[in-house]
Write a protein that holds these residues in place. Structure first.
Motif, PDB file in Angstrom:
ATOM      1  N   SER B  92       0.754  -1.271  -0.039  1.00 26.90           N
ATOM      2  CA  SER B  92      -0.022  -0.072   0.140  1.00 26.90           C
ATOM      3  C   SER B  92       0.941   1.408  -0.009  1.00 26.90           C
ATOM      4  O   SER B  92       0.737   2.239  -0.852  1.00 26.90           O
ATOM      5  CB  SER B  92      -0.967  -0.073   1.287  1.00 26.90           C
ATOM      6  OG  SER B  92      -2.003  -0.887   1.094  1.00 26.90           O
ATOM      7  N   LEU B  93       1.788   1.280   0.876  1.00 29.93           N
ATOM      8  CA  LEU B  93       2.638   2.584   0.830  1.00 29.93           C
ATOM      9  C   LEU B  93       3.451   2.679  -0.270  1.00 29.93           C
ATOM     10  O   LEU B  93       3.680   3.835  -0.772  1.00 29.93           O
ATOM     11  CB  LEU B  93       3.585   2.303   2.127  1.00 29.93           C
ATOM     12  CG  LEU B  93       3.040   2.513   3.489  1.00 29.93           C
ATOM     13  CD1 LEU B  93       4.300   2.824   4.530  1.00 29.93           C
ATOM     14  CD2 LEU B  93       2.288   4.072   3.226  1.00 29.93           C
ATOM     15  N   MET B  94       4.017   1.707  -0.884  1.00 34.40           N
ATOM     16  CA  MET B  94       4.951   1.783  -1.935  1.00 34.40           C
ATOM     17  C   MET B  94       3.918   2.206  -3.125  1.00 34.40           C
ATOM     18  O   MET B  94       4.251   3.316  -3.821  1.00 34.40           O
ATOM     19  CB  MET B  94       5.547   0.520  -2.336  1.00 34.40           C
ATOM     20  CG  MET B  94       6.615   0.580  -3.476  1.00 34.40           C
ATOM     21  SD  MET B  94       7.000  -0.906  -4.065  1.00 34.40           S
ATOM     22  CE  MET B  94       5.495  -1.130  -5.262  1.00 34.40           C
ATOM     23  N   ILE B  95       3.021   1.660  -3.481  1.00 31.80           N
ATOM     24  CA  ILE B  95       2.222   2.066  -4.401  1.00 31.80           C
ATOM     25  C   ILE B  95       1.609   3.537  -4.379  1.00 31.80           C
ATOM     26  O   ILE B  95       1.830   4.224  -5.163  1.00 31.80           O
ATOM     27  CB  ILE B  95       0.843   0.928  -4.548  1.00 31.80           C
ATOM     28  CG1 ILE B  95       1.419  -0.280  -4.607  1.00 31.80           C
ATOM     29  CG2 ILE B  95       0.012   1.717  -5.598  1.00 31.80           C
ATOM     30  CD1 ILE B  95       1.295  -0.678  -6.291  1.00 31.80           C
ATOM     31  N   SER B 151      -0.909  -5.505 -13.058  1.00 28.35           N
ATOM     32  CA  SER B 151       0.530  -5.466 -12.687  1.00 28.35           C
ATOM     33  C   SER B 151       0.560  -4.226 -11.697  1.00 28.35           C
ATOM     34  O   SER B 151      -0.329  -3.317 -11.581  1.00 28.35           O
ATOM     35  CB  SER B 151       1.336  -5.174 -13.920  1.00 28.35           C
ATOM     36  OG  SER B 151       1.110  -3.954 -14.684  1.00 28.35           O
ATOM     37  N   TYR B 152       1.809  -4.149 -10.978  1.00 29.21           N
ATOM     38  CA  TYR B 152       1.980  -3.058 -10.298  1.00 29.21           C
ATOM     39  C   TYR B 152       2.020  -1.599 -10.990  1.00 29.21           C
ATOM     40  O   TYR B 152       1.498  -0.572 -10.518  1.00 29.21           O
ATOM     41  CB  TYR B 152       3.594  -2.982  -9.636  1.00 29.21           C
ATOM     42  CG  TYR B 152       3.357  -4.048  -8.409  1.00 29.21           C
ATOM     43  CD1 TYR B 152       3.316  -5.515  -8.496  1.00 29.21           C
ATOM     44  CD2 TYR B 152       3.586  -3.539  -7.011  1.00 29.21           C
ATOM     45  CE1 TYR B 152       3.564  -6.302  -7.693  1.00 29.21           C
ATOM     46  CE2 TYR B 152       3.496  -4.372  -6.253  1.00 29.21           C
ATOM     47  CZ  TYR B 152       3.380  -5.774  -6.248  1.00 29.21           C
ATOM     48  OH  TYR B 152       3.480  -6.565  -5.299  1.00 29.21           O
ATOM     49  N   ILE B 156      -0.107   1.877 -10.648  1.00 26.75           N
ATOM     50  CA  ILE B 156       0.569   2.903 -10.359  1.00 26.75           C
ATOM     51  C   ILE B 156      -0.209   4.398 -11.333  1.00 26.75           C
ATOM     52  O   ILE B 156      -0.331   5.254 -11.221  1.00 26.75           O
ATOM     53  CB  ILE B 156       2.042   2.872 -10.366  1.00 26.75           C
ATOM     54  CG1 ILE B 156       2.181   2.273  -9.015  1.00 26.75           C
ATOM     55  CG2 ILE B 156       2.415   4.342 -10.209  1.00 26.75           C
ATOM     56  CD1 ILE B 156       3.882   1.892  -8.880  1.00 26.75           C
ATOM     57  N   SER B 157      -0.018   3.552 -12.608  1.00 26.07           N
ATOM     58  CA  SER B 157      -0.442   4.529 -13.827  1.00 26.07           C
ATOM     59  C   SER B 157      -2.005   5.159 -13.569  1.00 26.07           C
ATOM     60  O   SER B 157      -2.322   6.181 -13.624  1.00 26.07           O
ATOM     61  CB  SER B 157      -0.390   3.869 -15.316  1.00 26.07           C
ATOM     62  OG  SER B 157       0.572   2.737 -15.269  1.00 26.07           O
ATOM     63  N   VAL B 158      -2.686   4.029 -13.132  1.00 24.27           N
ATOM     64  CA  VAL B 158      -4.060   4.411 -13.073  1.00 24.27           C
ATOM     65  C   VAL B 158      -4.506   5.642 -11.898  1.00 24.27           C
ATOM     66  O   VAL B 158      -4.984   6.447 -11.831  1.00 24.27           O
ATOM     67  CB  VAL B 158      -5.178   3.173 -12.677  1.00 24.27           C
ATOM     68  CG1 VAL B 158      -6.516   3.764 -12.266  1.00 24.27           C
ATOM     69  CG2 VAL B 158      -5.005   2.212 -13.627  1.00 24.27           C
ATOM     70  N   ILE B 159      -3.636   5.324 -10.806  1.00 30.08           N
ATOM     71  CA  ILE B 159      -3.623   6.155  -9.535  1.00 30.08           C
ATOM     72  C   ILE B 159      -3.133   7.659 -10.140  1.00 30.08           C
ATOM     73  O   ILE B 159      -3.562   8.718  -9.728  1.00 30.08           O
ATOM     74  CB  ILE B 159      -3.107   5.825  -8.450  1.00 30.08           C
ATOM     75  CG1 ILE B 159      -3.635   4.413  -7.984  1.00 30.08           C
ATOM     76  CG2 ILE B 159      -2.882   6.794  -7.127  1.00 30.08           C
ATOM     77  CD1 ILE B 159      -2.852   3.662  -6.710  1.00 30.08           C
TER      78      ILE B 159
END
Lengths: 322, 292
Positions: B92-95, B151-152, B156-159
């Motif tokens: 959670s934190l990394m993303i 995928s990760y 990340i792109s979506v966020i």
């Protein structure tokens, strides 16, 4: 007479607004000589500040535009300079003090940083020498124990002190012209006097010329050599302080002088000029002051008055003296 | 006659108030979360991914039939839920941090020139922001996951897509207000260049706003990540993302409530703490509320 430091010729700055073209500055001409102080007087909204900003080419964009005229700095037209050249002039040759010291300083930087910035830009000093020079400049505007206060933030200073810091920023690079746009309006009266004396003293020492924007004739009498009276975007009278106070030629100047309360006389009502200044987007074809002028004739309503030279350096824009 | 002199109660209290105003609990929870994420391998009693089909759906230790080997019970594959929740903090934190960093930076880079230059630049960039705000982010996430596989990077792109226009809006508004201030005029008078004014004079004045916004947006990003994972289009299993874990338990809520509950509580506490911290920061850093 020596060559003027700054010569403004027929400067016109217009603003485009919803109601049409607002002629904030409409054909203003004057000159400032080295070491002299020119007062710029007039009521709110008559174009004093816009004139000053036009000289530095900092009229609010994109609404405002300098549409004509010349601003000659030692013979060179500032309106033709590139933005990079202008940046060298701003702060380096011509500087300005703004009205409100409470908002003129950036709250997130120490005053040392803010004074040092201009010096770093124009003098290219760094590190210790820069800091030393900064403290020196702050001492010049009488910030006591300047060195110790370099790291203080604006909110730790009083209004009067902040305005002195603003003065220090403006004077840091030893400009030859200082435009002071109502620098004392937001200070209280005792501090005003102190500040004016300080400016005068700095002027005596450095020989900086000043354009002093104000609507206080007391300040004009105290600080200026010559005065230009502005009305509705034009200079209606320009004269030496002595001539202006003793022989005002333009009815507007006379009315302004009459509006100063006189403590010796007992009056029921204070004098005031009837009516309102005209809207700058729909100026009458004739003299802009005619609707409020007690001496107005039919001619005043229809034809714009010519510039009349009364004697050396005394000029007025009025049919009565023509 | 005697006049009793009392120490005014207000004066005594004043010393206490600032301390009470600091959101101690949210700060403690967030600190715990960061420590948990950093020290996950040390703290976790077991592996987050190791399956033990003989010990499926064990209840938490304090419920009948549970054991202290698995303090929060096990899931459908016999994986230790406590370990998974602990490792989930890392994900959670990394993303959210990565996404907020990239999205925030992009938003600022778009908004600063837009707000400062105004005019046509502003118009164009802000219409782009409007478009970005009107994109249904979850839908994009699903499309991405279906076409490219979960995928990760996709999460990340979506966020980032979700976050940057929010930064842009806020920063532009603030820039508009700051550029009108007299000290900017004074900087121009002193001969500062445009770039200098933007970076040296305007940006530092944005920092309080960015702090507040970021604390709130990190919460939103964590929710977003959990949502995508819950829908099966986020972090690919078997990685222990909190959203995935809640989804794992959704059919078992009646029989094995602990599978969904604990990761759910982790999400709730984290986001709630971030929001409380953000509110507090806003009150503290708002120049209008701050004493001059």
């Amino acid at each position: 007479m020596t060559q003027p430091l700054l010569q403004v010729e027929n400067l016109r700055t217009y603003f485009l607004s919803r109601w049409g073209t607002v002629k904030a500055v409409d054909g203003v001409s004057f000159s400032v000589h080295p070491g002299e102080t020119l007062g710029l007087v007039g009521e709110s909204g008559c174009g004093k500040s816009v004139t000053c900003l036009s000289i530095l080419r900092l009229v609010p964009q994109p609404a405002g535009k300098i549409v004509g005229g010349r601003v000659l700095w030692e013979g060179e037209d500032l309106l033709k300079k590139s933005e990079v050249e202008m940046r060298r002039i701003r702060g380096g040759c011509i500087s300005m003090i703004l009205q409100d010291p409470m908002t003129s300083l950036n709250p997130v930087f120490s005053i040392g940083d803010q004074v040092a910035e201009g010096i770093a830009i124009h003098r290219r000093l760094k590190g210790k020498t820069l800091w030393q020079k900064t403290a020196e400049v702050l001492g010049l505007v009488r910030i006591s124990s300047a060195k110790a206060r370099l790291r203080d933030y604006p909110h730790q200073f009083s209004g009067g002190m902040r305005q002195r810091v603003v003065g220090a920023i403006s004077l840091a690079c030893e400009p030859r012209l200082l435009i002071a746009d109502e620098p004392t309006t937001s200070l209280d009266v005792t501090i005003q006097l102190q500040y004016l004396n300080l400016l005068k003293e700095i002027q005596r020492r450095s020989g900086v010329a000043m354009i002093f924007v104000t609507h206080d004739f007391g300040i004009v009498a105290k600080t200026c050599d010559r005065v230009a009276v502005m009305y509705a975007g034009r200079i209606v009278e320009i004269a030496s302080v002595r001539d202006l106070f003793s022989r005002p030629a333009h009815p507007y100047t006379r009315a302004l002088l009459d509006s100063i309360p006189n403590l010796e006389e007992q009056v029921d009502r204070l004098y005031s000029i009837e009516g309102q200044p005209p809207a700058l987007h729909s100026l009458p074809p004739g003299c802009a002051f005619a609707p409020r002028c007690p001496y107005a004739t039919r001619r005043c309503d229809h034809e714009y008055p010519p510039e009349v030279s009364l004697n050396s350096g005394h000029m007025a824009l009025c049919w009565r003296v023509a | 006659m005697q006049i009793a002199i009392r120490v005014p109660a207000a004066r005594v209290k004043r010393l206490v108030v600032p301390l009470r105003q600091v959101p101690v609990l949210p700060l403690a929870i967030l600190l715990l979360l960061v420590l948990t994420a950093l020290l996950a391998p040390v703290l976790a009693p077991g592996s987050p991914t190791e399956q033990n089909l003989g010990k499926r759906l064990l209840p938490p230790a304090w419920v009948g039939g549970g054991s202290w080997d698995y303090p929060l019970g096990t899931d459908l594959f016999g994986r230790d839920i406590l370990s998974r929740v602990i490792y989930g903090a890392r994900i959670s934190l990394m993303i959210s941090m990565t996404a907020i960093g990239v999205g925030g930076l992009f938003g600022i880079l778009v908004a600063l020139p837009a707000g400062y230059l105004g005019g046509r630049v502003d118009m164009l960039l802000m219409r782009a922001v409007d478009v970005a705000l009107s994109i249904p982010t979850i839908l994009i996430g699903i499309v991405l996951a279906v076409t490219l596989g979960p995928s990760y990077e996709a999460v990340i792109s979506v966020i980032v897509l979700f976050v940057w226009p929010r930064y842009a809006r806020q920063v532009r508004g603030e820039t508009l207000a700051i550029k009108q201030r007299d000290f900017i005029a004074l900087a121009k008078i002193a001969g500062s260049s445009r770039a200098r004014i933007l970076i040296v004079h305007i940006f530092p004045n944005l920092v309080p706003t960015l702090l507040v916004l970021s604390s709130l947006q990190v919460g939103a990003a964590i929710i977003m990540e959990a949502t995508l994972s819950f829908l099966g289009v986020g972090i690919p299993p078997p990685a222990p993302a909190w959203g995935v874990m809640v989804a794992d338990g959704k059919d078992l809520v009646v029989s094995a409530w602990w599978v969904s509950l604990f990761p759910g509580i982790a999400i709730l506490l984290t986001v709630l703490s971030l929001n409380l911290l953000g509110d507090w920061l806003r009150d503290r850093l708002d120049p209008k509320l701050r004493q001059v």
